[in-house]
Design an enzyme around this catalytic site. Structure first.
Site, mmCIF file in Angstrom:
data_model
loop_
_atom_site.group_PDB
_atom_site.id
_atom_site.type_symbol
_atom_site.label_atom_id
_atom_site.label_comp_id
_atom_site.label_asym_id
_atom_site.label_seq_id
_atom_site.Cartn_x
_atom_site.Cartn_y
_atom_site.Cartn_z
ATOM 1 N N LYS A 77 0.834 -1.213 0.000
ATOM 2 C CA LYS A 77 0.000 0.000 0.000
ATOM 3 C C LYS A 77 0.863 1.256 0.000
ATOM 4 O O LYS A 77 0.588 2.201 -0.734
ATOM 5 C CB LYS A 77 -0.901 -0.024 1.241
ATOM 6 C CG LYS A 77 -1.391 1.323 1.730
ATOM 7 C CD LYS A 77 -2.135 1.168 3.044
ATOM 8 C CE LYS A 77 -2.358 2.438 3.823
ATOM 9 N NZ LYS A 77 -1.195 3.105 4.351
ATOM 10 N N ASN A 78 1.920 1.243 0.828
ATOM 11 C CA ASN A 78 2.696 2.474 0.998
ATOM 12 C C ASN A 78 3.727 2.702 -0.107
ATOM 13 O O ASN A 78 4.503 3.643 -0.040
ATOM 14 C CB ASN A 78 3.358 2.498 2.380
ATOM 15 C CG ASN A 78 2.304 2.673 3.461
ATOM 16 O OD1 ASN A 78 1.155 3.023 3.165
ATOM 17 N ND2 ASN A 78 2.676 2.415 4.708
ATOM 18 N N ARG B 36 -3.420 10.582 3.182
ATOM 19 C CA ARG B 36 -2.314 11.536 3.253
ATOM 20 C C ARG B 36 -1.597 11.670 1.909
ATOM 21 O O ARG B 36 -0.681 12.451 1.755
ATOM 22 C CB ARG B 36 -1.302 11.079 4.314
ATOM 23 C CG ARG B 36 -1.892 11.082 5.705
ATOM 24 C CD ARG B 36 -0.864 10.781 6.735
ATOM 25 N NE ARG B 36 0.180 11.785 6.818
ATOM 26 C CZ ARG B 36 0.023 12.991 7.331
ATOM 27 N NH1 ARG B 36 -1.145 13.359 7.815
ATOM 28 N NH2 ARG B 36 1.017 13.833 7.379
ATOM 29 N N CYS C 151 -4.476 8.070 9.288
ATOM 30 C CA CYS C 151 -4.738 7.546 10.628
ATOM 31 C C CYS C 151 -4.405 8.547 11.721
ATOM 32 O O CYS C 151 -3.441 9.285 11.622
ATOM 33 C CB CYS C 151 -3.924 6.276 10.835
ATOM 34 S SG CYS C 151 -4.569 4.907 9.866
ATOM 35 N N ASP D 186 4.651 0.208 12.048
ATOM 36 C CA ASP D 186 3.420 -0.452 11.588
ATOM 37 C C ASP D 186 3.364 -1.936 11.953
ATOM 38 O O ASP D 186 2.311 -2.558 11.869
ATOM 39 C CB ASP D 186 3.285 -0.295 10.066
ATOM 40 C CG ASP D 186 3.359 1.152 9.651
ATOM 41 O OD1 ASP D 186 2.357 1.851 9.784
ATOM 42 O OD2 ASP D 186 4.450 1.590 9.244
ATOM 43 N N VAL E 280 8.353 6.433 16.595
ATOM 44 C CA VAL E 280 8.003 7.082 15.317
ATOM 45 C C VAL E 280 6.763 7.975 15.473
ATOM 46 O O VAL E 280 6.747 9.119 15.020
ATOM 47 C CB VAL E 280 7.789 6.032 14.203
ATOM 48 C CG1 VAL E 280 7.452 6.718 12.884
ATOM 49 C CG2 VAL E 280 9.034 5.160 14.047
HETATM 50 C C1 EPZ Z 1 4.372 6.628 6.075
HETATM 51 O O1 EPZ Z 1 3.722 7.733 6.684
HETATM 52 C C2 EPZ Z 1 3.345 5.531 6.026
HETATM 53 N N1 EPZ Z 1 2.190 6.009 5.279
HETATM 54 C C3 EPZ Z 1 2.950 5.109 7.424
HETATM 55 O O2 EPZ Z 1 2.070 4.023 7.349
HETATM 56 C C4 EPZ Z 1 4.194 4.663 8.168
HETATM 57 O O3 EPZ Z 1 3.847 4.383 9.497
HETATM 58 C C5 EPZ Z 1 5.253 5.770 8.147
HETATM 59 O O4 EPZ Z 1 5.519 6.178 6.792
HETATM 60 C C6 EPZ Z 1 6.565 5.326 8.790
HETATM 61 O O5 EPZ Z 1 7.054 4.174 8.133
HETATM 62 C C7 EPZ Z 1 2.229 6.029 3.954
HETATM 63 O O6 EPZ Z 1 3.218 5.652 3.314
HETATM 64 C C8 EPZ Z 1 0.992 6.490 3.259
HETATM 65 P P1 EPZ Z 1 6.662 9.857 8.163
HETATM 66 P P2 EPZ Z 1 4.368 9.177 6.638
HETATM 67 O O7 EPZ Z 1 6.651 11.118 7.396
HETATM 68 O O8 EPZ Z 1 5.156 9.305 5.383
HETATM 69 C C9 EPZ Z 1 7.034 13.215 11.554
HETATM 70 C C10 EPZ Z 1 0.053 2.874 7.641
HETATM 71 O O9 EPZ Z 1 -0.644 2.410 8.574
HETATM 72 N N2 EPZ Z 1 6.908 14.243 10.485
HETATM 73 O O10 EPZ Z 1 7.828 8.942 8.003
HETATM 74 O O11 EPZ Z 1 3.287 10.143 6.904
HETATM 75 C C11 EPZ Z 1 5.702 12.482 11.773
HETATM 76 O O12 EPZ Z 1 4.827 13.227 12.585
HETATM 77 C C12 EPZ Z 1 0.711 4.223 7.791
HETATM 78 O O13 EPZ Z 1 0.225 2.284 6.571
HETATM 79 C C13 EPZ Z 1 7.060 15.561 10.821
HETATM 80 O O14 EPZ Z 1 7.310 15.917 11.968
HETATM 81 O O15 EPZ Z 1 5.339 9.052 7.882
HETATM 82 C C14 EPZ Z 1 6.160 11.189 12.398
HETATM 83 O O16 EPZ Z 1 6.358 11.380 13.786
HETATM 84 C C15 EPZ Z 1 0.519 4.810 9.143
HETATM 85 N N3 EPZ Z 1 6.893 16.510 9.817
HETATM 86 C C16 EPZ Z 1 7.510 10.943 11.731
HETATM 87 O O17 EPZ Z 1 7.910 12.192 11.159
HETATM 88 C C17 EPZ Z 1 6.605 16.163 8.529
HETATM 89 O O18 EPZ Z 1 6.466 17.066 7.676
HETATM 90 C C18 EPZ Z 1 7.494 9.887 10.644
HETATM 91 O O19 EPZ Z 1 6.488 10.201 9.696
HETATM 92 C C19 EPZ Z 1 6.474 14.808 8.216
HETATM 93 C C20 EPZ Z 1 6.624 13.849 9.205
#
Ligand code: EPZ
Length: 439
Positions: free
Chosen positions: A24-25, A98, A122, A312, A334
């Site tokens: 999915k991701n 997202r 989520c 995840d 995370v």
């Molecule tokens: C992706 O989310 C996945 N979603 C998530 O899967 C997954 O948990 C995550 O990566 C980590 O592997 C998709 O790919 C659609 P991040 P993403 O940016 O890209 C902070 C699922 O269930 N952050 O790596 O949104 C954020 O708050 C989902 O399939 C900032 O602070 O995750 C988090 O604490 C849930 N500012 C951390 O970074 C930003 O601008 C990691 O988020 C962006 C992120």
């Protein structure tokens, strides 16, 4: 629309085979990448999940011809007619995912402007988009907040840039890649995320004509090109879904073969699976996961970015840990609020306590910020059926696992959310011998 409540009579080990399709991701991001090509792109191994439908809808709203063949698991995208979407069409998709934020770079390259609706996804933490906006500004885009979303404009060609991410964010790294590939000059991203899904996106972009190198120490360099073309690619398997079924096998005392699962994407997970006492066998067809009988062992695990233990994977595994002897410790580094789902588990008989402190080897970003981001699971505890409600995608699947492991009947409300990321999960449950009914 499927009925939203699933009744589950638990206590039966899940046994059988299920088939995994593309991640999915990754799939959703590769679909966005198709916007950059001059010709059509084809993606194989596409799962029939709601996130794919959402991205297909958004692409169509932007003039892309999208043909989804569910049976074959193929999506063909022709961006020949890319245009700005009508606000009403975008609004239809606002709040559901997202992914829209990743349309920014490709639309700026193709059209010079974009409007991105407020994001859904989520509810597992604040999930800000500050890194994304900073990246886009550094490339030279003008970013303005408007009611219902953000408007972006590029008055001239975007310029390559240098930046270090404060945290190796998956989405921000993808944002940077999807924008840098056609920006003028060289982009260097330090502190990048290097998850397998990102590397597969790099493969897709490379096929399209991009020049990207993954260097040591989380550095990614991109040489911008003026034109890109379509791609033909098979998506990597969904390692989160694989781990979810593996946890279900452990929690229910079952034996599940996940066809299509790939060991290389699950190395860290498999290490912990073994430490807990689960067994697995890697074959040409996939990976068989099973509970060998006897006691499971408690573990200490800290989530992190790749190659660490994925956040995840955490939620489904916690359910299995309720059946392990002793105290298991989980430090979630995370997302600041990814333990909300444990409330329902406790109502079902689990003993899970949440802590604000970092109960792990390292102090993380949430350590002094009052978030309940560590958990101690004491087990084994007998779970009993209950009426529960799906809180988020992975938490929801974890609730399903708990209901399947529990004695008696559970009623799980809001299962539509699980369709976002688990293809045909109800059919798969039936195939594994679960006793479930939709009401
Ligand atoms: C992706 O989310 C996945 N979603 C998530 O899967 C997954 O948990 C995550 O990566 C980590 O592997 C998709 O790919 C659609 P991040 P993403 O940016 O890209 C902070 C699922 O269930 N952050 O790596 O949104 C954020 O708050 C989902 O399939 C900032 O602070 O995750 C988090 O604490 C849930 N500012 C951390 O970074 C930003 O601008 C990691 O988020 C962006 C992120």
């Amino acid at each position: 629309m499927t009925e939203d409540v699933l009744e589950i009579e638990g206590g039966t080990p899940l046994i059988g085979e299920i088939k995994l399709r593309g991640a999915k991701n990754f799939v959703s991001k590769a679909m966005v990448a198709s916007l950059l090509g001059q010709g059509p792109s084809t993606l194989h191994n596409v799962p029939l999940i709601r996130d794919v439908e959402v991205v297909a809808g958004l692409l169509r709203a932007h003039g892309v011809a999208v043909e989804l063949d569910d049976a074959a698991g193929t999506v063909r995208m022709d961006p020949g007619g890319v245009e700005l979407a009508q606000s009403a069409d975008i609004a239809m998709h606002a709040g559901s995912s997202r992914i829209p934020i990743l349309f920014c770079g490709p639309l700026l390259h193709r059209l010079g402007e974009a409007f991105i609706p407020d994001l859904g996804g989520c509810n597992i933490g604040g999930r800000p988009i500050d890194f994304h906006l900073e990246i886009l500004r550094r490339f030279g885009a003008e970013v303005t907040k408007e009611p219902g979303g953000i408007r972006l404009q590029a008055l001239e060609r975007l310029q390559g840039m240098q930046m270090e991410l404060a945290y190796p964010s998956v989405g921000a790294t993808e944002q940077c890649l999807l924008t840098a590939v056609m920006a003028d000059g060289i982009t260097e991203l330090r502190g990048a995320a290097v998850e397998p899904e990102i590397l597969d996106l790099v493969s897709v972009l490379q096929q399209m004509g991009a020049i990207i190198s993954i260097e040591t120490d989380r550095v990614i360099k991109v040489e911008g090109v003026e034109e890109m073309h379509g791609f033909h690619h098979k998506a990597l398997p969904d390692r989160i879904e694989a781990a979810s079924w593996a946890a279900a096998a452990l929690a229910t005392g079952g034996d599940i073969t996940v066809l299509g699962a790939r060991q290389a994407d699950l190395t860290t997970y498999l290490n912990y699976y073994r430490k807990v006492g689960g067994r697995f066998d890697v074959t040409d067809r996939g990976i068989r996961f099973w509970h060998p009988g006897g006691e499971l062992k408690s573990i200490a695990v800290e989530t992190g970015v790749h190659p660490g233990f994925m956040t995840d994977w955490q939620q489904p595994l916690v359910v299995a840990l309720t059946q392990a002897k002793g105290l298991s410790i989980i430090h979630e580094t995370v997302y600041e609020q990814r333990f909300g789902f444990t409330k329902a588990l406790n109502a079902m008989g689990a003993q899970i306590q949440l802590y604000k402190e970092c109960l792990g080897g390292q102090v993380c970003r949430f350590g002094r910020r009052n978030y309940l981001h560590s958990a101690v699971v004491s087990g084994p505890t007998e779970l009993h059926g209950a009426a529960i409600e799906v809180p988020d995608l992975r938490g929801g699947f974890s609730h399903l696992i708990a209901a399947l492991a529990a004695k008696g009947r559970s009623s799980v409300k809001g299962i539509g959310l699980i369709d976002r990321g688990y293809e045909h999960f109800q059919d798969k449950l039936q195939a594994l011998g679960a006793h479930t009914w939709r009401v």
